[in-house]
Design an enzyme around this catalytic site. Structure first.
Site, PDB file in Angstrom:
ATOM      1  N   GLY A 192      -0.530  11.741   9.336  1.00 57.55           N
ATOM      2  CA  GLY A 192      -1.319  12.590   8.291  1.00 57.55           C
ATOM      3  C   GLY A 192      -0.022  12.566   7.312  1.00 57.55           C
ATOM      4  O   GLY A 192       1.207  11.735   6.962  1.00 57.55           O
ATOM      5  N   LYS A 247      -5.181   3.571  19.369  1.00 53.68           N
ATOM      6  CA  LYS A 247      -5.759   4.711  17.676  1.00 53.68           C
ATOM      7  C   LYS A 247      -7.056   5.432  17.612  1.00 53.68           C
ATOM      8  O   LYS A 247      -7.533   6.588  17.103  1.00 53.68           O
ATOM      9  CB  LYS A 247      -5.153   3.998  16.649  1.00 53.68           C
ATOM     10  CG  LYS A 247      -6.087   4.968  15.305  1.00 53.68           C
ATOM     11  CD  LYS A 247      -4.756   6.547  15.708  1.00 53.68           C
ATOM     12  CE  LYS A 247      -4.434   7.278  14.053  1.00 53.68           C
ATOM     13  NZ  LYS A 247      -5.412   7.078  12.951  1.00 53.68           N
ATOM     14  N   GLY A 272      -0.399   4.231  -1.017  1.00 60.86           N
ATOM     15  CA  GLY A 272      -0.744   6.225  -1.102  1.00 60.86           C
ATOM     16  C   GLY A 272      -0.527   6.828   0.183  1.00 60.86           C
ATOM     17  O   GLY A 272       0.658   6.690   0.456  1.00 60.86           O
ATOM     18  N   GLU A 321      -9.287  13.722  18.800  1.00 62.64           N
ATOM     19  CA  GLU A 321      -9.307  13.843  17.666  1.00 62.64           C
ATOM     20  C   GLU A 321     -11.011  15.020  16.973  1.00 62.64           C
ATOM     21  O   GLU A 321     -10.497  16.204  16.812  1.00 62.64           O
ATOM     22  CB  GLU A 321      -9.022  14.050  16.452  1.00 62.64           C
ATOM     23  CG  GLU A 321      -8.573  14.508  15.053  1.00 62.64           C
ATOM     24  CD  GLU A 321      -8.035  13.813  14.586  1.00 62.64           C
ATOM     25  OE1 GLU A 321      -8.461  12.999  12.971  1.00 62.64           O
ATOM     26  OE2 GLU A 321      -7.243  13.108  14.329  1.00 62.64           O
ATOM     27  N   TYR A 322     -11.749  14.330  16.846  1.00 62.43           N
ATOM     28  CA  TYR A 322     -13.122  14.994  16.535  1.00 62.43           C
ATOM     29  C   TYR A 322     -13.497  15.929  17.517  1.00 62.43           C
ATOM     30  O   TYR A 322     -14.090  17.156  16.941  1.00 62.43           O
ATOM     31  CB  TYR A 322     -13.849  13.788  16.715  1.00 62.43           C
ATOM     32  CG  TYR A 322     -15.057  12.824  15.749  1.00 62.43           C
ATOM     33  CD1 TYR A 322     -12.826  12.076  14.842  1.00 62.43           C
ATOM     34  CD2 TYR A 322     -15.723  12.116  15.106  1.00 62.43           C
ATOM     35  CE1 TYR A 322     -13.040  11.399  13.556  1.00 62.43           C
ATOM     36  CE2 TYR A 322     -15.660  11.493  14.314  1.00 62.43           C
ATOM     37  CZ  TYR A 322     -14.709  11.161  13.388  1.00 62.43           C
ATOM     38  OH  TYR A 322     -14.400  10.216  12.668  1.00 62.43           O
ATOM     39  N   MET A 344       0.294   7.529   2.830  1.00 59.18           N
ATOM     40  CA  MET A 344       0.132   7.113   3.855  1.00 59.18           C
ATOM     41  C   MET A 344       1.730   6.064   3.918  1.00 59.18           C
ATOM     42  O   MET A 344       3.118   6.223   4.286  1.00 59.18           O
ATOM     43  CB  MET A 344      -0.238   6.857   5.548  1.00 59.18           C
ATOM     44  CG  MET A 344      -1.604   7.354   5.917  1.00 59.18           C
ATOM     45  SD  MET A 344      -0.224   8.844   6.933  1.00 59.18           S
ATOM     46  CE  MET A 344      -0.262   7.803   8.454  1.00 59.18           C
ATOM     47  N   GLY A 345       1.532   5.572   3.098  1.00 60.88           N
ATOM     48  CA  GLY A 345       2.390   3.715   2.753  1.00 60.88           C
ATOM     49  C   GLY A 345       3.743   4.076   2.147  1.00 60.88           C
ATOM     50  O   GLY A 345       4.820   4.345   2.075  1.00 60.88           O
ATOM     51  N   HIS A 380      -7.974   8.037  19.899  1.00 58.10           N
ATOM     52  CA  HIS A 380      -6.996   9.568  19.455  1.00 58.10           C
ATOM     53  C   HIS A 380      -7.611   9.802  18.126  1.00 58.10           C
ATOM     54  O   HIS A 380      -7.810  11.147  18.577  1.00 58.10           O
ATOM     55  CB  HIS A 380      -5.662   8.748  19.217  1.00 58.10           C
ATOM     56  CG  HIS A 380      -5.333   9.885  18.071  1.00 58.10           C
ATOM     57  ND1 HIS A 380      -5.392   9.927  16.907  1.00 58.10           N
ATOM     58  CD2 HIS A 380      -4.443  10.354  18.431  1.00 58.10           C
ATOM     59  CE1 HIS A 380      -5.156  10.708  16.668  1.00 58.10           C
ATOM     60  NE2 HIS A 380      -3.507  11.221  17.502  1.00 58.10           N
ATOM     61  N   ASN A 381      -8.766   9.117  17.767  1.00 61.38           N
ATOM     62  CA  ASN A 381      -9.092  10.134  17.123  1.00 61.38           C
ATOM     63  C   ASN A 381     -10.883  10.125  16.981  1.00 61.38           C
ATOM     64  O   ASN A 381     -11.424  11.260  16.895  1.00 61.38           O
ATOM     65  CB  ASN A 381      -9.733   8.871  15.236  1.00 61.38           C
ATOM     66  CG  ASN A 381      -8.367   8.755  14.933  1.00 61.38           C
ATOM     67  OD1 ASN A 381      -7.364   8.937  15.423  1.00 61.38           O
ATOM     68  ND2 ASN A 381      -8.652   8.337  13.054  1.00 61.38           N
ATOM     69  N   SER A 388      -0.816   8.018  13.405  1.00 60.24           N
ATOM     70  CA  SER A 388      -0.973   9.555  12.907  1.00 60.24           C
ATOM     71  C   SER A 388      -0.090   9.615  12.998  1.00 60.24           C
ATOM     72  O   SER A 388       1.315   9.620  13.455  1.00 60.24           O
ATOM     73  CB  SER A 388      -1.448   9.552  14.639  1.00 60.24           C
ATOM     74  OG  SER A 388      -2.221  10.866  14.678  1.00 60.24           O
ATOM     75  N   ASP A 420       1.930  -1.964  -4.995  1.00 58.54           N
ATOM     76  CA  ASP A 420       0.676  -1.224  -4.621  1.00 58.54           C
ATOM     77  C   ASP A 420      -0.015  -1.359  -6.107  1.00 58.54           C
ATOM     78  O   ASP A 420       0.410  -2.009  -7.326  1.00 58.54           O
ATOM     79  CB  ASP A 420       0.913   0.584  -5.048  1.00 58.54           C
ATOM     80  CG  ASP A 420      -0.024   1.244  -4.778  1.00 58.54           C
ATOM     81  OD1 ASP A 420      -0.458   1.254  -2.974  1.00 58.54           O
ATOM     82  OD2 ASP A 420      -1.224   1.530  -5.645  1.00 58.54           O
ATOM     83  N   ASN A 464      -6.623   1.992   9.918  1.00 62.57           N
ATOM     84  CA  ASN A 464      -6.901   1.969  10.705  1.00 62.57           C
ATOM     85  C   ASN A 464      -8.193   1.334  11.295  1.00 62.57           C
ATOM     86  O   ASN A 464      -9.013   1.491  10.942  1.00 62.57           O
ATOM     87  CB  ASN A 464      -7.899   3.702  10.998  1.00 62.57           C
ATOM     88  CG  ASN A 464      -6.955   5.176  10.486  1.00 62.57           C
ATOM     89  OD1 ASN A 464      -6.323   5.385  12.401  1.00 62.57           O
ATOM     90  ND2 ASN A 464      -7.437   5.939  10.328  1.00 62.57           N
ATOM     91  N   GLY A 470       0.430  -1.523   0.108  1.00 65.38           N
ATOM     92  CA  GLY A 470       0.337   0.283   0.241  1.00 65.38           C
ATOM     93  C   GLY A 470       0.688   1.374   0.094  1.00 65.38           C
ATOM     94  O   GLY A 470       1.691   1.329   1.155  1.00 65.38           O
TER      95      GLY A 470
END
Length: 302
Positions: free
Chosen positions: A123, A173, A9, A180-181, A11-12, A176-177, A121, A30, A95, A7
């Site tokens: 981004g 995590k 993308g 974050e919200y 992040m990866g 954590h998110n 985390s 990928d 996630n 992967g």
């Protein structure tokens, strides 16, 4: 050390580049040829199939999945497990919901493969600043992968930790998110109040810059809010549509199951759902913030 990254993308790919910059041997895979070509241009190797990737890696193999949570993880696992041997290590850095992670770890354990879950985390900023890593899994596997965690984190002794057995990383995590919200929602509502006080004609970017230094509410999210407001503080080009990728919902569900009141996180989730029915400045700023830290797509205003 050698790692197969599945992967490439947002992040990866950046995680692979951070590892390459610190002399790790990264071999990527990928579905996108363009993504693989980009990694090769940065000094990495790639393989055109999972079979070729596994064959190339030296035993005991370490493979790190950075694919979207859900079906993509299961399909990757279906393809990988028959190719792996006892002693190999498989990391899910996405996630995933921790309950799914527990089931997948059970499947891996049946063939002698260690399953490690890493809540990640950082981004699109992680390449330069490092990633926060919440690691779950067996001690022996974590010890073996420590050089990777130390490289990906902001520093070898900061920003990462082994938080518990398998599933614990994704649980941490998830929470954590959820937090974050709530933090994002508070910033969005505060700036909405300032925006609505028209007689003062506030410069919202100026205020965000004042708050960034010395204030008790300074944070990285406030830094990103300042960047978004500097571009265009009216945000009229952004649709007031705020997606949620699952973790906030899971956090609220866990809070209910554990009899833990979590009104701030719950309301922040409800506000995201409400954003798809209402057009407010707060919702536009939330959408802008998600784009700033994670590169998440924004809808254009009609």
């Amino acid at each position: 050390m050698q790692i197969g990254m599945i992967g490439l993308g947002k992040m990866g790919a950046n995680m692979s580049r951070r590892l390459l910059r610190n002399d790790h041997d990264v071999v990527g895979y990928d579905l996108s040829e363009d993504a693989m070509m980009a990694l090769e241009e940065d000094g990495g190797e790639t393989r055109t199939s999972l079979e070729a990737l596994v064959d190339h890696l030296e035993a005991p193999r370490t493979l790190w999945m950075m694919v979207p949570a859900g079906d993509a993880v299961d399909s990757t696992l279906d393809a990988l497990l028959p190719l792996l041997n006892e002693g190999d290590r498989l990391v899910d850095g996405g996630n995933s919901r921790y309950t799914d992670t527990l089931k997948r770890a059970g499947r891996a354990e049946q063939v002698g493969v260690s399953y490690i879950d890493v809540g990640t985390s950082g981004g699109v900023w992680g390449l330069e600043q490092g990633y926060s890593l919440m690691v779950g899994g067996p001690d022996e596997a974590i010890d073996a992968l420590t050089p990777l965690f130390e490289t990906l984190a902001p520093s070898a002794d900061k920003g990462w930790g082994h938080v518990g057995e398998v599933g614990a990383g994704h649980f941490v995590k998830m929470v954590h998110n959820g937090i974050e919200y709530g933090v994002m929602q508070a910033y969005a509502e505060g700036f909405h109040i300032l925006k609505a006080k028209e007689e003062f004609d506030f410069d919202l970017h100026q205020i965000s810059e004042i708050w960034r230094f010395g204030s008790v509410i300074r944070s990285w999210l406030l830094d990103l809010a300042a960047e978004a407001l500097e571009k265009n503080q009216d945000l009229e080009e952004i649709a007031a549509w705020v997606d949620d990728s699952g973790e906030g919902r899971w956090t609220v569900q866990e809070a209910i199951d554990l009899d833990v009141p979590a009104p701030v996180i719950t309301d922040a989730l409800i506000q995201r759902l409400q954003s798809r029915q209402q057009d407010t400045y707060a919702h536009r700023l939330l959408a802008a913030l998600r784009n700033e830290f994670g590169g998440h797509a924004m809808k254009e205003a009609e």
